[in-house]
Design an enzyme around this catalytic site. Structure first.
Site, PDB file in Angstrom:
ATOM      1  N   THR A 210       0.848  -1.200   0.000  1.00  0.00           N
ATOM      2  CA  THR A 210       0.000   0.000   0.000  1.00  0.00           C
ATOM      3  C   THR A 210       0.881   1.247   0.000  1.00  0.00           C
ATOM      4  O   THR A 210       2.085   1.155  -0.296  1.00  0.00           O
ATOM      5  CB  THR A 210      -0.987  -0.043   1.189  1.00  0.00           C
ATOM      6  OG1 THR A 210      -1.929   1.029   1.045  1.00  0.00           O
ATOM      7  CG2 THR A 210      -0.312   0.067   2.538  1.00  0.00           C
ATOM      8  N   ASN A 211       0.304   2.399   0.279  1.00  0.00           N
ATOM      9  CA  ASN A 211       1.083   3.645   0.275  1.00  0.00           C
ATOM     10  C   ASN A 211       0.688   4.503   1.475  1.00  0.00           C
ATOM     11  O   ASN A 211      -0.146   4.087   2.289  1.00  0.00           O
ATOM     12  CB  ASN A 211       0.869   4.381  -1.049  1.00  0.00           C
ATOM     13  CG  ASN A 211      -0.607   4.659  -1.283  1.00  0.00           C
ATOM     14  OD1 ASN A 211      -1.250   5.355  -0.512  1.00  0.00           O
ATOM     15  ND2 ASN A 211      -1.161   4.060  -2.339  1.00  0.00           N
ATOM     16  N   LYS A 212       1.275   5.707   1.573  1.00  0.00           N
ATOM     17  CA  LYS A 212       1.113   6.499   2.794  1.00  0.00           C
ATOM     18  C   LYS A 212      -0.127   7.387   2.801  1.00  0.00           C
ATOM     19  O   LYS A 212      -0.291   8.210   3.697  1.00  0.00           O
ATOM     20  CB  LYS A 212       2.361   7.358   3.002  1.00  0.00           C
ATOM     21  CG  LYS A 212       3.547   6.535   3.458  1.00  0.00           C
ATOM     22  CD  LYS A 212       4.876   7.236   3.269  1.00  0.00           C
ATOM     23  CE  LYS A 212       5.096   8.384   4.188  1.00  0.00           C
ATOM     24  NZ  LYS A 212       6.458   8.944   4.026  1.00  0.00           N
ATOM     25  N   SER A 213      -1.031   7.228   1.823  1.00  0.00           N
ATOM     26  CA  SER A 213      -2.213   8.098   1.784  1.00  0.00           C
ATOM     27  C   SER A 213      -3.066   7.906   3.043  1.00  0.00           C
ATOM     28  O   SER A 213      -3.362   6.789   3.442  1.00  0.00           O
ATOM     29  CB  SER A 213      -3.054   7.750   0.556  1.00  0.00           C
ATOM     30  OG  SER A 213      -4.314   8.362   0.660  1.00  0.00           O
ATOM     31  N   ALA A 277      -5.149   7.413  -3.811  1.00  0.00           N
ATOM     32  CA  ALA A 277      -3.796   7.043  -4.222  1.00  0.00           C
ATOM     33  C   ALA A 277      -3.870   5.566  -4.607  1.00  0.00           C
ATOM     34  O   ALA A 277      -3.838   4.678  -3.752  1.00  0.00           O
ATOM     35  CB  ALA A 277      -2.827   7.260  -3.070  1.00  0.00           C
TER      36      ALA A 277
END
Ligand code: CTP
Length: 403
Positions: A210-213, A277
């Site tokens: 996943t990502n930091k959104s 994101a």
């Protein structure tokens, strides 16, 4: 919260133990710029004092003592006529019964009868009282007459009973107030689809890429669209946030699921705000069982996820009237955003430089530039994500008005 700024709210507090929570509501509404006139019933005065409310609103609080003063007539008509909204929170079973039958035996019920503004009631009572057929019938009658209902919530009551009857918490009450105040806004009757959060691409049953959104910008956009009166569908990847009151939430996990949900919801919609994101890559295979460390570090093979905005462009004439993208860039901000604006066939794009410490992932502020398909570029100053959302929604409304 500009939907609350300078709005006149008549807050009526009735005799429930939840009356103390109304002080927080009055305070938060005042902090948001609303002009809050508070009226207490004699029952409410047993739980809280006028001074409590006067202290948080900076305005006179009214009680039945004012009902019989020299200003009485002006008061009972004037307060109700000046208000943009009358909120009765907490609203007891007794007050709801009086409202349903037009009884006007104290300042609050007189004001409710004289008011020409919308009325929002937030019931609070013991579960048995709420479920009683008399209370249910009174609430139905009030709703049929156009009174708005907020709650009640479920949980533990002061009596120890658990059930329906709790006053909603302040943020939810404010969400309901925003919905009513915003209902005739610039996006009234428009369907706006917002995506938010970072998608999660599973690796095995317990691990994801996943990502930091945080989802904050997307949720703020959904709230700003609701403030402008839109019907909002919020398609959200997992976040720690509460969806705004009034948004229809569609929860998804992966880019593929988000694409499917967007294609269903955005087809024929007035606008799509693609703030999510979306992961660009996912593991090519998902292990059916947890990958064990004894086998050593696995080699990950990735594949591309579908590009949702490109898929939306493929809807052709059923594409939303306005499609807005977001570009999070760490270099060549304007060039990269401009490329995405054209390759994804967007009407405008919101570009932000994620390398600035006060802008982008996880923080509460954003510094963005809006790039339009006609070549215009509009840099906005450092703003809260709520203010960025309001600016984007204003541009969206302007775009739709000129279509
Ligand atoms: N987006 C999308 N589908 C994807 C990836 C991104 O619809 N699979 C959308 C995002 O929601 C955003 C816009 O495209 O509105 C730009 O996303 P961004 O991640 O900045 O760009 P990418 O297209 O992923 O390009 P790159 O990663 O090369 O910057």
């Amino acid at each position: 919260m500009s939907v609350l700024a300078s709005r006149r709210i008549l807050l009526a507090v009735t005799g429930s133990i939840a009356a103390y929570k109304a002080a927080d509501l009055a305070s938060k509404l005042t902090q948001a710029g609303a002009l809050v006139d508070v009226v207490l019933t004699p029952g409410a005065e047993k739980f809280v004092t006028p001074l409590t409310f006067q202290s948080v609103t900076g305005r006179k609080t009214y009680t039945d003592a004012d009902l019989w003063g020299g200003e009485a007539h002006v008061l009972h008509v004037g307060l109700g006529q000046r208000a943009d909204l009358m909120v009765i929170a907490p609203a007891t079973a007794n007050t709801l019964a009086k409202l349903a039958h037009g009884v006007a035996d104290n300042l609050v019920t007189i004001l409710a009868l004289a008011a020409r503004c919308p009325i929002l009631v937030a019931p609070a009572m013991d579960a048995g009282m709420y479920e009683h057929p008399a209370t249910q019938a009174n609430i139905r009658l009030l709703q049929e007459r156009g009174v708005y209902l907020a709650g009640p919530g479920e949980g533990r009551m002061a009596s120890g009973l658990v059930g329906l009857g709790r006053l909603l918490e302040t943020p939810e009450l404010i969400g309901h107030i925003r919905l009513v105040l915003g209902r005739h806004g610039r996006l009234a009757g428009k369907k706006v689809v917002v995506t938010a959060g970072g998608t999660q691409e599973p690796l095995d049953p317990v691990r994801v890429l996943t990502n930091k959104s945080s989802g904050k910008q997307g949720y703020a956009l959904a709230q700003a669209a609701l403030d402008a009166g839109a019907n909002v569908v919020l398609i959200s990847a997992p976040t720690a946030l509460k969806p705004p009151v009034g948004a229809h939430l569609v929860s998804v996990q992966t880019a593929e699921e988000m694409k499917d949900a967007v294609l269903v919801e955005a087809e024929g919609a007035d606008a799509l705000l693609m703030a999510a994101a979306v992961a660009d890559f996912r593991p090519k295979t998902v292990a059916p069982d947890k990958i064990k460390k004894q086998a050593g570090a696995p080699q990950l093979e990735l594949e591309a996820t579908p590009d949702i905005l490109v898929a939306v462009a493929g809807l052709g004439s059923r594409r939303p009237t306005c499609v807005v993208g977001f570009a999070a860039e760490s270099r060549d901000l304007l060039e990269n955003a401009d490329l995405k604006l054209h390759s994804k066939q967007l009407d405008f794009i919101v570009a932000n430089d994620i390398t600035a410490p006060d802008s982008g992932f996880g923080v509460d502020t954003n510094r963005v530039v809006l790039l339009f398909s006609d070549g215009r570029k509009l840099p906005l100053p450092l703003m809260s994500k709520e203010q960025v959302a309001e600016a984007v929604i204003n541009h969206l409304a302007g775009f739709l008005e000129h279509k």
